[in-house]
Motif scaffolding. Sequence first.
Motif, PDB file in Angstrom:
ATOM      1  N   VAL A  25       0.857  -1.190   0.000  1.00 18.71           N
ATOM      2  CA  VAL A  25       0.000   0.000   0.000  1.00 18.71           C
ATOM      3  C   VAL A  25       0.892   1.238   0.000  1.00 18.71           C
ATOM      4  CG1 VAL A  25      -1.827   1.253   1.199  1.00 18.71           C
ATOM      5  CG2 VAL A  25      -1.779  -1.254   1.260  1.00 18.71           C
ATOM      6  N   PRO A  26       0.949   1.978  -1.119  1.00 27.64           N
ATOM      7  CA  PRO A  26       1.822   3.163  -1.178  1.00 27.64           C
ATOM      8  C   PRO A  26       1.529   4.182  -0.081  1.00 27.64           C
ATOM      9  CG  PRO A  26       1.022   2.570  -3.373  1.00 27.64           C
ATOM     10  CD  PRO A  26       0.278   1.727  -2.394  1.00 27.64           C
ATOM     11  N   LEU A  27       0.272   4.301   0.313  1.00 29.21           N
ATOM     12  CA  LEU A  27      -0.102   5.268   1.341  1.00 29.21           C
ATOM     13  C   LEU A  27       0.631   5.020   2.647  1.00 29.21           C
ATOM     14  CD1 LEU A  27      -2.059   7.574   2.303  1.00 29.21           C
ATOM     15  CD2 LEU A  27      -3.662   5.756   2.923  1.00 29.21           C
ATOM     16  N   LEU A  28       1.010   3.755   2.881  1.00 37.18           N
ATOM     17  CA  LEU A  28       1.606   3.374   4.164  1.00 37.18           C
ATOM     18  C   LEU A  28       3.127   3.234   4.095  1.00 37.18           C
ATOM     19  CD1 LEU A  28      -0.997   0.648   5.212  1.00 37.18           C
ATOM     20  CD2 LEU A  28      -1.034   3.095   5.697  1.00 37.18           C
ATOM     21  N   ASN A  29       3.716   3.692   2.996  1.00 37.00           N
ATOM     22  CA  ASN A  29       5.171   3.549   2.842  1.00 37.00           C
ATOM     23  C   ASN A  29       5.949   4.253   3.947  1.00 37.00           C
ATOM     24  OD1 ASN A  29       4.892   2.001   0.560  1.00 37.00           O
ATOM     25  ND2 ASN A  29       5.267   3.667  -0.886  1.00 37.00           N
ATOM     26  N   ASP A  30       5.413   5.363   4.439  1.00 39.39           N
ATOM     27  CA  ASP A  30       6.113   6.121   5.477  1.00 39.39           C
ATOM     28  C   ASP A  30       5.670   5.725   6.889  1.00 39.39           C
ATOM     29  OD1 ASP A  30       7.454   7.536   3.515  1.00 39.39           O
ATOM     30  OD2 ASP A  30       5.907   9.093   3.408  1.00 39.39           O
TER      31      ASP A  30
END
Length: 278
Positions: free
Chosen positions: A218-223
């Motif tokens: 999930v790109p949103l959760l990369n950070d």
Amino acid sequence: MFRGLYTATSGMMAHNRKQQVLTNNLSNANTPGFKQDQTVLRAFPEQLLSAMGKGTAMQSGSQKIGTLNTGVYAQEGIPSFTQGALKETGNSTDISLMSEMLPVNPETGQKGTIVYAVRTENGEVRYTQNGQFTVDQDGFLRTSDGHSVLNQDLTPINVISKEFTVQNDGQITLENGASPGSLWIGYTENPAQLVKEGQGLLRWDGAEADAPQSVEDVPLLNDSASFVQQGYLEQSNVDLTTTMTEMMSTYRGFESNQKVIQAYDRSMEKAVNEIGRI
């Protein structure tokens, strides 16, 4: 007369159903990871009444009397996936999810939730938010009901003993320094499609393409790096005060509809026994 009787009966049935949901919430107030159900009372579709009889206006149906409501019904319980309070236990097998740490999607304005993946006895994959795990005699990590907890490859996790650590991203490290992988942690922005099955299990009831996917994808959760917290247990999100208040209000609603039915019963008794004689 009978129309009002049916309306009051539907009100009793709706309040009875809501009371059952509230009772279930109350009985699971101490169940780790339990998500309370919310029930909404809705009215049946209204009916439009028109006068019928002699006269051009009446025959054409243009003379409207008004609308008529035919009763209410209780929607099925909808789980609330807000995170419950965290309780420190110090147990290595208690691993709480940290849904409150998830970011809001700027495109949709929604905040999703995260779940663990487990495999049931019949081999099916289900989800859970109850992080109260145990280690069986073979060293495998299991739920309190005996379901296998899965890693990122969707295979059971062998931790050998209770001497292991879990990083905030789900990575597991054994006492000897080896790693059996990471806990599979899934993310979804549409938790309403997660259906309760009992024993703390959730089944995805939506489109397969929208099913929970690993947080790693999930790109949103990369950070984001904090998905779990070892040594803590998420309590249920049941608000005892609110639940008790709603139960009393629901009981009064049930009782009011019951009195309406009793009044109709007395009216029908008079219609049969007294008016019938005349």
